[in-house]
Motif scaffolding. Sequence first.
Motif, PDB file in Angstrom:
ATOM      1  N   LEU A   1       0.614  -5.418   9.573  1.00  0.00           N
ATOM      2  CA  LEU A   1      -0.683  -5.395   8.901  1.00  0.00           C
ATOM      3  C   LEU A   1      -1.156  -3.988   8.580  1.00  0.00           C
ATOM      4  CD1 LEU A   1      -2.802  -8.206  10.605  1.00  0.00           C
ATOM      5  CD2 LEU A   1      -1.505  -8.255   8.467  1.00  0.00           C
ATOM      6  N   ARG A   2      -0.869  -3.004   9.393  1.00  0.00           N
ATOM      7  CA  ARG A   2      -1.336  -1.647   9.158  1.00  0.00           C
ATOM      8  C   ARG A   2      -0.316  -0.763   8.438  1.00  0.00           C
ATOM      9  NH1 ARG A   2      -6.028  -0.399  11.703  1.00  0.00           N
ATOM     10  NH2 ARG A   2      -6.793  -1.874  13.251  1.00  0.00           N
ATOM     11  N   LYS A   3       0.785  -1.351   8.006  1.00  0.00           N
ATOM     12  CA  LYS A   3       1.814  -0.567   7.317  1.00  0.00           C
ATOM     13  C   LYS A   3       1.541  -0.559   5.818  1.00  0.00           C
ATOM     14  CE  LYS A   3       6.801  -0.161   6.553  1.00  0.00           C
ATOM     15  NZ  LYS A   3       6.771   1.301   6.727  1.00  0.00           N
ATOM     16  N   ALA A   4       1.471   0.628   5.247  1.00  0.00           N
ATOM     17  CA  ALA A   4       1.207   0.773   3.813  1.00  0.00           C
ATOM     18  C   ALA A   4       2.433   0.393   2.996  1.00  0.00           C
ATOM     19  CB  ALA A   4       0.797   2.210   3.487  1.00  0.00           C
ATOM     20  N   ARG A   5       2.198   0.003   1.766  1.00  0.00           N
ATOM     21  CA  ARG A   5       3.309  -0.194   0.838  1.00  0.00           C
ATOM     22  C   ARG A   5       3.807   1.171   0.362  1.00  0.00           C
ATOM     23  NH1 ARG A   5       2.224  -4.542  -3.743  1.00  0.00           N
ATOM     24  NH2 ARG A   5       0.277  -3.414  -4.121  1.00  0.00           N
ATOM     25  N   ASP A   6       5.083   1.252   0.026  1.00  0.00           N
ATOM     26  CA  ASP A   6       5.659   2.513  -0.449  1.00  0.00           C
ATOM     27  C   ASP A   6       4.907   3.002  -1.682  1.00  0.00           C
ATOM     28  OD1 ASP A   6       7.519   2.406   1.545  1.00  0.00           O
ATOM     29  OD2 ASP A   6       9.094   1.529   0.292  1.00  0.00           O
ATOM     30  N   THR A   7       4.564   4.300  -1.683  1.00  0.00           N
ATOM     31  CA  THR A   7       3.786   4.891  -2.774  1.00  0.00           C
ATOM     32  C   THR A   7       4.524   6.089  -3.337  1.00  0.00           C
ATOM     33  OG1 THR A   7       1.698   4.220  -1.739  1.00  0.00           O
ATOM     34  CG2 THR A   7       1.580   5.950  -3.406  1.00  0.00           C
ATOM     35  N   THR A   8       4.620   6.157  -4.674  1.00  0.00           N
ATOM     36  CA  THR A   8       5.216   7.314  -5.330  1.00  0.00           C
ATOM     37  C   THR A   8       4.305   7.757  -6.473  1.00  0.00           C
ATOM     38  OG1 THR A   8       6.513   5.920  -6.841  1.00  0.00           O
ATOM     39  CG2 THR A   8       7.577   6.619  -4.793  1.00  0.00           C
ATOM     40  N   LEU A   9       4.361   9.053  -6.798  1.00  0.00           N
ATOM     41  CA  LEU A   9       3.548   9.616  -7.876  1.00  0.00           C
ATOM     42  C   LEU A   9       4.348  10.723  -8.538  1.00  0.00           C
ATOM     43  CD1 LEU A   9       0.759   9.617  -9.257  1.00  0.00           C
ATOM     44  CD2 LEU A   9       0.020  11.284  -7.567  1.00  0.00           C
ATOM     45  N   ALA A  10       4.610  10.582  -9.841  1.00  0.00           N
ATOM     46  CA  ALA A  10       5.376  11.589 -10.566  1.00  0.00           C
ATOM     47  C   ALA A  10       4.818  11.697 -11.974  1.00  0.00           C
ATOM     48  CB  ALA A  10       6.848  11.209 -10.604  1.00  0.00           C
ATOM     49  N   LEU A  11       4.417  12.923 -12.340  1.00  0.00           N
ATOM     50  CA  LEU A  11       3.760  13.138 -13.628  1.00  0.00           C
ATOM     51  C   LEU A  11       2.613  12.144 -13.758  1.00  0.00           C
ATOM     52  CD1 LEU A  11       6.821  13.888 -15.928  1.00  0.00           C
ATOM     53  CD2 LEU A  11       5.205  15.502 -14.926  1.00  0.00           C
ATOM     54  N   ALA A  12       2.626  11.285 -14.762  1.00  0.00           N
ATOM     55  CA  ALA A  12       1.524  10.326 -14.932  1.00  0.00           C
ATOM     56  C   ALA A  12       1.968   8.906 -14.608  1.00  0.00           C
ATOM     57  CB  ALA A  12       0.991  10.400 -16.351  1.00  0.00           C
ATOM     58  N   LEU A  13       3.001   8.771 -13.793  1.00  0.00           N
ATOM     59  CA  LEU A  13       3.507   7.466 -13.381  1.00  0.00           C
ATOM     60  C   LEU A  13       3.208   7.268 -11.903  1.00  0.00           C
ATOM     61  CD1 LEU A  13       5.228   5.013 -14.410  1.00  0.00           C
ATOM     62  CD2 LEU A  13       7.200   6.164 -13.395  1.00  0.00           C
ATOM     63  N   ALA A  14       2.427   6.228 -11.593  1.00  0.00           N
ATOM     64  CA  ALA A  14       2.042   5.954 -10.210  1.00  0.00           C
ATOM     65  C   ALA A  14       2.555   4.582  -9.796  1.00  0.00           C
ATOM     66  CB  ALA A  14       0.527   6.026 -10.052  1.00  0.00           C
ATOM     67  N   ASN A  15       2.944   4.488  -8.530  1.00  0.00           N
ATOM     68  CA  ASN A  15       3.534   3.256  -8.036  1.00  0.00           C
ATOM     69  C   ASN A  15       3.112   3.016  -6.597  1.00  0.00           C
ATOM     70  OD1 ASN A  15       6.021   2.137  -6.344  1.00  0.00           O
ATOM     71  ND2 ASN A  15       6.086   1.175  -8.348  1.00  0.00           N
ATOM     72  N   ILE A  16       2.593   1.826  -6.320  1.00  0.00           N
ATOM     73  CA  ILE A  16       2.340   1.374  -4.946  1.00  0.00           C
ATOM     74  C   ILE A  16       2.962  -0.010  -4.818  1.00  0.00           C
ATOM     75  CG2 ILE A  16       0.636   0.680  -3.226  1.00  0.00           C
ATOM     76  CD1 ILE A  16      -1.272   2.716  -4.296  1.00  0.00           C
ATOM     77  N   GLY A  17       3.938  -0.134  -3.928  1.00  0.00           N
ATOM     78  CA  GLY A  17       4.653  -1.402  -3.827  1.00  0.00           C
ATOM     79  C   GLY A  17       5.325  -1.715  -5.145  1.00  0.00           C
ATOM     80  N   CYS A  18       5.049  -2.907  -5.688  1.00  0.00           N
ATOM     81  CA  CYS A  18       5.613  -3.294  -6.984  1.00  0.00           C
ATOM     82  C   CYS A  18       4.643  -3.067  -8.136  1.00  0.00           C
ATOM     83  CB  CYS A  18       6.025  -4.772  -6.947  1.00  0.00           C
ATOM     84  SG  CYS A  18       7.424  -5.108  -5.851  1.00  0.00           S
ATOM     85  N   THR A  19       3.487  -2.493  -7.868  1.00  0.00           N
ATOM     86  CA  THR A  19       2.517  -2.207  -8.925  1.00  0.00           C
ATOM     87  C   THR A  19       2.784  -0.824  -9.506  1.00  0.00           C
ATOM     88  OG1 THR A  19       0.832  -3.590  -7.867  1.00  0.00           O
ATOM     89  CG2 THR A  19       0.068  -1.982  -9.479  1.00  0.00           C
ATOM     90  N   THR A  20       2.964  -0.763 -10.824  1.00  0.00           N
ATOM     91  CA  THR A  20       3.316   0.493 -11.491  1.00  0.00           C
ATOM     92  C   THR A  20       2.391   0.723 -12.677  1.00  0.00           C
ATOM     93  OG1 THR A  20       5.628   0.168 -10.867  1.00  0.00           O
ATOM     94  CG2 THR A  20       5.173   1.799 -12.573  1.00  0.00           C
ATOM     95  N   MET A  21       1.853   1.937 -12.789  1.00  0.00           N
ATOM     96  CA  MET A  21       0.950   2.309 -13.885  1.00  0.00           C
ATOM     97  C   MET A  21       1.433   3.604 -14.543  1.00  0.00           C
ATOM     98  SD  MET A  21      -1.703   0.117 -13.775  1.00  0.00           S
ATOM     99  CE  MET A  21      -2.311  -1.094 -12.582  1.00  0.00           C
ATOM    100  N   LEU A  22       1.263   3.664 -15.849  1.00  0.00           N
ATOM    101  CA  LEU A  22       1.568   4.867 -16.613  1.00  0.00           C
ATOM    102  C   LEU A  22       0.319   5.267 -17.392  1.00  0.00           C
ATOM    103  CD1 LEU A  22       3.701   6.931 -17.656  1.00  0.00           C
ATOM    104  CD2 LEU A  22       4.139   5.313 -19.527  1.00  0.00           C
ATOM    105  N   ALA A  23      -0.088   6.540 -17.274  1.00  0.00           N
ATOM    106  CA  ALA A  23      -1.286   7.030 -17.967  1.00  0.00           C
ATOM    107  C   ALA A  23      -0.904   8.125 -18.949  1.00  0.00           C
ATOM    108  CB  ALA A  23      -2.313   7.550 -16.962  1.00  0.00           C
ATOM    109  N   ALA A  24      -1.652   8.211 -20.035  1.00  0.00           N
ATOM    110  CA  ALA A  24      -1.404   9.232 -21.055  1.00  0.00           C
ATOM    111  C   ALA A  24      -2.736   9.681 -21.646  1.00  0.00           C
ATOM    112  CB  ALA A  24      -0.495   8.692 -22.144  1.00  0.00           C
ATOM    113  N   ILE A  25      -2.789  10.961 -22.068  1.00  0.00           N
ATOM    114  CA  ILE A  25      -4.007  11.528 -22.640  1.00  0.00           C
ATOM    115  C   ILE A  25      -3.684  12.132 -23.997  1.00  0.00           C
ATOM    116  CG2 ILE A  25      -5.845  13.251 -22.354  1.00  0.00           C
ATOM    117  CD1 ILE A  25      -5.305  13.111 -19.339  1.00  0.00           C
TER     118      ILE A  25
END
Length: 262
Positions: free
Chosen positions: A30-54
Motif C-alpha cells: 500500500l505504501r509503495k509508489a509506482r515507478d516514476t520517470t521524467l525526461a525532457l517533457a515526457l512524464a511517466n508514473i506507472g502506466c500513465t504517460t504524458m507528453l507536454a509541448a510549448i
Amino acid sequence: MEVDAFRRLFPLRFHEHDLLESIHPDVRKLRKARDTTLALALANIGCTTMLAAIKMEVMTPTTESPDEGCIVIDFHMPLICSPIVRPGRPAEAALVISKQLSDTILSSGMINFKELSFVSGKAAWMAYLDIYSLDADGALFDVALLAVVAAFSHFYLPLNFCVAMQIPVVSLNDDGRVVVVSEEDGGKLKCELVNKGKRKLKLSSVPFSLTYILHKNYILAYLTTVEESIMETLVTVVLDSSFQLVSLYKPGGLVLAYASAI
C-alpha cells in the motif's frame, strides 16, 4: 464463483479484500509508489504517460494587464489512451484537468507573467501549452503537472529546480511588427532589439501533487484507474518547492468531517 467474475460483479468488495492484505490490485504494498520517470517533457508514473509541448506566439496584452503575457493550456486525451474516452466529444476528465493545471500555475506563482512582456501595452508572448495523454492509468493530474514542469524546464529537474526555458530575441520592424532575431541576423538589423539577449523564464516556484483515495480507514496513494473508478473520495494535494500548500482539490465523495483524514 470464479475470481474474475467476482471482480467484475463486486469490484469494491474484491479490492477491499486486497486492502485487508495491504496490497494494491497490481500486488504493490500500500505504501509503495509506482515507478516514476521524467525526461525532457515526457512524464511517466506507472502506466500513465504524458507528453507536454510549448509553442510561443506574439500577442497584444490586455488593457487590464498591459505588462503581462499569458499561457493557454489544452489537455488532450486521444481515443487510444484509455477505454473511457469516446469518439465525438472531449473526455470530461480533459476539461477538468486543463482547468486544474491553469489554476495551479496561477496560484503557485510558478511563472512571473511580467517576464513574458517585451513592449508594455503593445507586445507580449503567449505560450500555448499542450499536454497529450499517451496512456491513462490513474493519477492523470499528477503526471500532467510533472510534464508541464518538465516542458517549462526543458530537461530533467535537479532537486533545487534552478532551471529555465529560453525566450528568443525579438525586435520591431518599420511596420511595428515583431520579428524573431536569429544569432546570424543579430548584427545586421537596423531596428533596435526589444529584449537584449536571450532571456530565461525562471520558474519562481515548482508545484508538485499527489492524489489520494480516502476509503473507510485507508488513505491510499499511487492509484490506478481501477482503484479511482470504484472508490468515491479522491483528494489531490498540491505543494510548492517550499512544501507550502498550493491547493487541495476534492471532486465530490464523502465530506471530510474528521480531522485525522484532513
